[in-house]
Motif scaffolding. Sequence first.
Motif, PDB file in Angstrom:
ATOM      1  N   GLY A   1       0.823  -1.207   0.000  1.00  0.00           N
ATOM      2  CA  GLY A   1       0.000   0.000   0.000  1.00  0.00           C
ATOM      3  C   GLY A   1       0.854   1.253   0.000  1.00  0.00           C
ATOM      4  N   LEU A   2       0.208   2.369  -0.212  1.00  0.00           N
ATOM      5  CA  LEU A   2       0.895   3.657  -0.208  1.00  0.00           C
ATOM      6  C   LEU A   2       1.495   3.928   1.167  1.00  0.00           C
ATOM      7  CD1 LEU A   2      -1.739   5.701  -2.228  1.00  0.00           C
ATOM      8  CD2 LEU A   2       0.586   5.178  -2.978  1.00  0.00           C
ATOM      9  N   GLY A   3       2.681   4.492   1.179  1.00  0.00           N
ATOM     10  CA  GLY A   3       3.336   4.873   2.426  1.00  0.00           C
ATOM     11  C   GLY A   3       4.228   3.800   3.014  1.00  0.00           C
ATOM     12  N   GLN A   4       4.109   2.552   2.559  1.00  0.00           N
ATOM     13  CA  GLN A   4       4.887   1.476   3.176  1.00  0.00           C
ATOM     14  C   GLN A   4       6.357   1.537   2.799  1.00  0.00           C
ATOM     15  OE1 GLN A   4       2.791  -2.195   2.327  1.00  0.00           O
ATOM     16  NE2 GLN A   4       1.398  -1.875   4.026  1.00  0.00           N
ATOM     17  N   ILE A   5       6.658   1.808   1.535  1.00  0.00           N
ATOM     18  CA  ILE A   5       8.064   1.925   1.147  1.00  0.00           C
ATOM     19  C   ILE A   5       8.676   3.158   1.804  1.00  0.00           C
ATOM     20  CG2 ILE A   5       9.591   2.454  -0.803  1.00  0.00           C
ATOM     21  CD1 ILE A   5       7.998   0.468  -2.447  1.00  0.00           C
ATOM     22  N   ALA A   6       7.932   4.246   1.875  1.00  0.00           N
ATOM     23  CA  ALA A   6       8.434   5.446   2.555  1.00  0.00           C
ATOM     24  C   ALA A   6       8.773   5.138   4.009  1.00  0.00           C
ATOM     25  CB  ALA A   6       7.399   6.567   2.479  1.00  0.00           C
ATOM     26  N   PHE A   7       7.946   4.318   4.661  1.00  0.00           N
ATOM     27  CA  PHE A   7       8.221   3.955   6.050  1.00  0.00           C
ATOM     28  C   PHE A   7       9.488   3.119   6.151  1.00  0.00           C
ATOM     29  CE2 PHE A   7       7.784   0.851   9.530  1.00  0.00           C
ATOM     30  CZ  PHE A   7       7.832   1.741  10.602  1.00  0.00           C
ATOM     31  N   LEU A   8       9.656   2.136   5.267  1.00  0.00           N
ATOM     32  CA  LEU A   8      10.875   1.323   5.297  1.00  0.00           C
ATOM     33  C   LEU A   8      12.105   2.189   5.044  1.00  0.00           C
ATOM     34  CD1 LEU A   8       9.734  -1.893   3.376  1.00  0.00           C
ATOM     35  CD2 LEU A   8       9.809  -1.508   5.845  1.00  0.00           C
ATOM     36  N   CYS A   9      11.969   3.179   4.169  1.00  0.00           N
ATOM     37  CA  CYS A   9      13.092   4.096   3.910  1.00  0.00           C
ATOM     38  C   CYS A   9      13.446   4.926   5.146  1.00  0.00           C
ATOM     39  CB  CYS A   9      12.757   5.022   2.749  1.00  0.00           C
ATOM     40  SG  CYS A   9      12.751   4.222   1.130  1.00  0.00           S
TER      41      CYS A   9
ATOM     42  N   THR B   1      12.993  -2.140 -10.363  1.00  0.00           N
ATOM     43  CA  THR B   1      13.127  -3.088 -11.465  1.00  0.00           C
ATOM     44  C   THR B   1      12.080  -2.841 -12.547  1.00  0.00           C
ATOM     45  OG1 THR B   1      11.721  -4.717 -10.340  1.00  0.00           O
ATOM     46  CG2 THR B   1      14.115  -4.847  -9.953  1.00  0.00           C
ATOM     47  N   ASN B   2      10.866  -2.536 -12.147  1.00  0.00           N
ATOM     48  CA  ASN B   2       9.761  -2.242 -13.068  1.00  0.00           C
ATOM     49  C   ASN B   2       8.541  -1.867 -12.248  1.00  0.00           C
ATOM     50  OD1 ASN B   2       8.527  -4.832 -12.287  1.00  0.00           O
ATOM     51  ND2 ASN B   2      10.144  -5.714 -13.551  1.00  0.00           N
ATOM     52  N   ILE B   3       7.558  -1.301 -12.906  1.00  0.00           N
ATOM     53  CA  ILE B   3       6.315  -0.912 -12.230  1.00  0.00           C
ATOM     54  C   ILE B   3       5.172  -1.552 -12.997  1.00  0.00           C
ATOM     55  CG2 ILE B   3       4.840   0.994 -11.511  1.00  0.00           C
ATOM     56  CD1 ILE B   3       7.378   2.751 -11.456  1.00  0.00           C
ATOM     57  N   GLY B   4       4.680  -2.698 -12.498  1.00  0.00           N
ATOM     58  CA  GLY B   4       3.651  -3.468 -13.186  1.00  0.00           C
ATOM     59  C   GLY B   4       2.326  -3.422 -12.469  1.00  0.00           C
ATOM     60  N   THR B   5       1.548  -4.489 -12.617  1.00  0.00           N
ATOM     61  CA  THR B   5       0.186  -4.521 -12.083  1.00  0.00           C
ATOM     62  C   THR B   5       0.058  -5.306 -10.787  1.00  0.00           C
ATOM     63  OG1 THR B   5      -0.283  -6.434 -13.497  1.00  0.00           O
ATOM     64  CG2 THR B   5      -0.875  -4.255 -14.351  1.00  0.00           C
ATOM     65  N   THR B   6       1.168  -5.869 -10.274  1.00  0.00           N
ATOM     66  CA  THR B   6       1.092  -6.573  -8.997  1.00  0.00           C
ATOM     67  C   THR B   6       0.585  -5.616  -7.919  1.00  0.00           C
ATOM     68  OG1 THR B   6       2.956  -7.925  -9.656  1.00  0.00           O
ATOM     69  CG2 THR B   6       2.405  -7.910  -7.327  1.00  0.00           C
ATOM     70  N   HIS B   7      -0.331  -6.068  -7.079  1.00  0.00           N
ATOM     71  CA  HIS B   7      -0.960  -5.291  -5.995  1.00  0.00           C
ATOM     72  C   HIS B   7      -2.068  -4.371  -6.503  1.00  0.00           C
ATOM     73  CE1 HIS B   7       2.141  -6.880  -3.512  1.00  0.00           C
ATOM     74  NE2 HIS B   7       3.088  -6.151  -4.049  1.00  0.00           N
ATOM     75  N   LEU B   8      -2.508  -4.561  -7.747  1.00  0.00           N
ATOM     76  CA  LEU B   8      -3.590  -3.718  -8.255  1.00  0.00           C
ATOM     77  C   LEU B   8      -4.851  -3.883  -7.410  1.00  0.00           C
ATOM     78  CD1 LEU B   8      -4.213  -1.739 -10.520  1.00  0.00           C
ATOM     79  CD2 LEU B   8      -4.967  -3.651 -11.935  1.00  0.00           C
TER      80      LEU B   8
ATOM     81  N   THR C   1      -5.311   1.404  -8.777  1.00  0.00           N
ATOM     82  CA  THR C   1      -4.940   1.918 -10.093  1.00  0.00           C
ATOM     83  C   THR C   1      -3.446   1.743 -10.332  1.00  0.00           C
ATOM     84  OG1 THR C   1      -4.443   4.170  -9.330  1.00  0.00           O
ATOM     85  CG2 THR C   1      -6.738   3.691  -9.920  1.00  0.00           C
ATOM     86  N   GLN C   2      -3.079   1.723 -11.609  1.00  0.00           N
ATOM     87  CA  GLN C   2      -1.667   1.662 -11.976  1.00  0.00           C
ATOM     88  C   GLN C   2      -0.920   2.889 -11.470  1.00  0.00           C
ATOM     89  OE1 GLN C   2      -0.119  -0.909 -14.275  1.00  0.00           O
ATOM     90  NE2 GLN C   2       1.525  -0.038 -13.074  1.00  0.00           N
ATOM     91  N   GLU C   3      -1.591   4.032 -11.460  1.00  0.00           N
ATOM     92  CA  GLU C   3      -0.970   5.262 -10.960  1.00  0.00           C
ATOM     93  C   GLU C   3      -0.597   5.131  -9.488  1.00  0.00           C
ATOM     94  OE1 GLU C   3      -3.667   5.063 -12.778  1.00  0.00           O
ATOM     95  OE2 GLU C   3      -3.356   6.347 -14.530  1.00  0.00           O
ATOM     96  N   ASN C   4      -1.459   4.516  -8.701  1.00  0.00           N
ATOM     97  CA  ASN C   4      -1.162   4.329  -7.277  1.00  0.00           C
ATOM     98  C   ASN C   4       0.003   3.365  -7.068  1.00  0.00           C
ATOM     99  OD1 ASN C   4      -3.018   6.107  -6.235  1.00  0.00           O
ATOM    100  ND2 ASN C   4      -4.606   4.578  -5.920  1.00  0.00           N
ATOM    101  N   ILE C   5       0.074   2.321  -7.894  1.00  0.00           N
ATOM    102  CA  ILE C   5       1.211   1.409  -7.805  1.00  0.00           C
ATOM    103  C   ILE C   5       2.500   2.168  -8.103  1.00  0.00           C
ATOM    104  CG2 ILE C   5       2.311  -0.615  -8.844  1.00  0.00           C
ATOM    105  CD1 ILE C   5      -0.525  -1.694  -9.375  1.00  0.00           C
ATOM    106  N   ALA C   6       2.473   2.979  -9.152  1.00  0.00           N
ATOM    107  CA  ALA C   6       3.661   3.764  -9.514  1.00  0.00           C
ATOM    108  C   ALA C   6       4.044   4.722  -8.394  1.00  0.00           C
ATOM    109  CB  ALA C   6       3.395   4.528 -10.813  1.00  0.00           C
ATOM    110  N   ARG C   7       3.062   5.389  -7.813  1.00  0.00           N
ATOM    111  CA  ARG C   7       3.335   6.311  -6.700  1.00  0.00           C
ATOM    112  C   ARG C   7       3.977   5.573  -5.533  1.00  0.00           C
ATOM    113  NH1 ARG C   7      -2.034   8.589  -4.833  1.00  0.00           N
ATOM    114  NH2 ARG C   7      -0.717   9.336  -3.125  1.00  0.00           N
TER     115      ARG C   7
ATOM    116  N   LEU D   1      -4.469  -9.215  -8.584  1.00  0.00           N
ATOM    117  CA  LEU D   1      -4.579  -8.491  -9.851  1.00  0.00           C
ATOM    118  C   LEU D   1      -5.834  -7.621  -9.913  1.00  0.00           C
ATOM    119  CD1 LEU D   1      -3.471 -11.241 -12.401  1.00  0.00           C
ATOM    120  CD2 LEU D   1      -2.079  -9.493 -11.281  1.00  0.00           C
ATOM    121  N   GLY D   2      -6.664  -7.691  -8.893  1.00  0.00           N
ATOM    122  CA  GLY D   2      -7.848  -6.839  -8.847  1.00  0.00           C
ATOM    123  C   GLY D   2      -8.770  -7.043 -10.032  1.00  0.00           C
TER     124      GLY D   2
END
Length: 476
Positions: A171-179, A190-197, A202-208, A383-384
Amino acid sequence: MWDSQKIAALLKEELWGNSQALAFGCCIDSRLAKEGNIFFALVGEKVDGHDYIEAAWQKGASVVIAEKERLENRPAFIIPDGKALIQVESCLDAMQSLARSWSRQLGAKVVAITGSNGKTTTKDMVAAVLSRKYRVHKNLENQNNELGFPMTILNAPENTEILVLEMGMRGLGQIAFLCSIARPDIGVITNIGTTHLELLGTQENIARAKWELIEALPPGGFAVLNSEDEWSGKLAQKSSVKQFFYGLAGKFHKPNLRGLNLTPFGALGTHFTLESENWGQVPVFTSPVTVKLPLPGEHNVLDSLAALSVGMLLEVPLQEGCEGLATMELSRMRLELQPGIYESTLISDVYNANPTSMKASLQVLRERGGASTLAILGEMYELGETSREGHYEVGQAVADLGITELITVGKLAEETARGALARGLSPERIYSFPERAGAIKKAQELLARLSQGTWVLIKASRGMRMEEVTEALRRG
C-alpha cells in the motif's frame, strides 16, 4: 553489539535483569535463537511469542523484548542469571526502532530495491556484484516487509559496509516507512507493473507507491531505473534525483548501460555483451565486456544490468562484477532446474507470479524446451479488476509461443485455458483442474506418453503451493 542497558535506553523503557547482557542479532522463533540474540516475543495469528520466552533464554538469547500488556496476566518467571527482559508497548515497534538505530550506527551505504517483478533476484544479483569489493549484508529470501526488513538490519554484522535491502509493499506509504528505517543511498526500481492492483486500485497508485523509494533518496543519491519500463521513464522526467538507466532496446529512455547480443548457453545460462554510454559520474569502459549469466531470459538479463549499474556507481570493477554474477546463488523457488520423471526437465518457478513474470518464464520454456513443452500454471493473485484479463493474456502467450501442452490449476486459471484455446491451442492439449492433485495426476500421465526430454514449467502465485507439484514430478 549493544548491552541490555543501551537497548533499554534506546527504547526508553525499563530494564529487568542484567544491565550488561551483551546482545547481537535478533530472532522471533525461540527455536532459532542463537547465543546473544535479542528475542522479540511477537504475537502472531496462531502463536504468541510470550509463551516461549523461557525457551528463548535457554537456547541462548540474552535479551527478551516483550509486551507489558501480555505479561500482566501471566505467572511470574525468574530471569536467568546474565539475561535481561525489557517490557515495551509493541514488540514490532521496538524492533523497527532498534533497526533504525542499528542502521545509523553501522554507517553502511544502503542499496534499496523494489519493483513489481524481479526484486528478489535483483537483490541477490546486486549483493553478488558488490561482494566482490565490499562486506555486504542482504535480506534472507524475501524478508522485505515491516517485519522482515528490520530483522534483516538487526542481523547485519558490525563490519557491514553495504546493506542490500529488498523492499516490498502492499500500500501507499509502506516503502516510505521502510526508507525511514534504513535511509537508502541508491534506489533500484526493477519495473512498475500490475502486482498489488487489487490493493492499490490503479496503476498510478502502484507507480506512486514504488516511487516513494526514489523520493526518499538524499541529494547525492542515485536512482537506478529500467529503460524498458514505461512508468519509470515517465516519473523520471519529473524527478531531479540523479538517474542511471539500464536496458536492452531503450524503449522508454536511453540506457547508460545496455545489454546486447543475448545468446543462450548451457541448460539455463545466457551470454551477452555490455555497452556503456558516456556518463560523467561513473567510469566508462571501451573494450567489449562479456557477461556469463547462469540464468535465462531477457528479464534476468535486465536484472543483472541493474546489479552491474549499482556496481559501476559504487566503483566495483566491471569484470569483478561480471564474475560475481557468474557465481551467484539465487533465493529458493526461482527458476530452479530439476530432473523430472521420464527424463523430463522441470523449471520450478513457484515463488510468485503475475502476467509479466508468467510470460517471461513461458518464453524461457519455449527457448529451452524445443519440440516438447508442458506448462503447469496456477492462479495469480492481487490483480484486482484485471485478474480475468491477466490470466487470459497468459493463456494467449502459451499458444503464441507454441507451448505444446497446458495444465491449469485453480478457478482463476481457467481463464488461462480459455486464452490459450482462443489463440489456437488444441483443446485436446489443454487440461484444467480445480486443485493440485488432479493436475499432478494428469502431468504424470502426459510425461509418461510424451517424448523423453520434455521440459516442464511450473509456476503460480506463492499461495498456490505449486512446489508440491514440482516435488511430485521430480525424479528420484
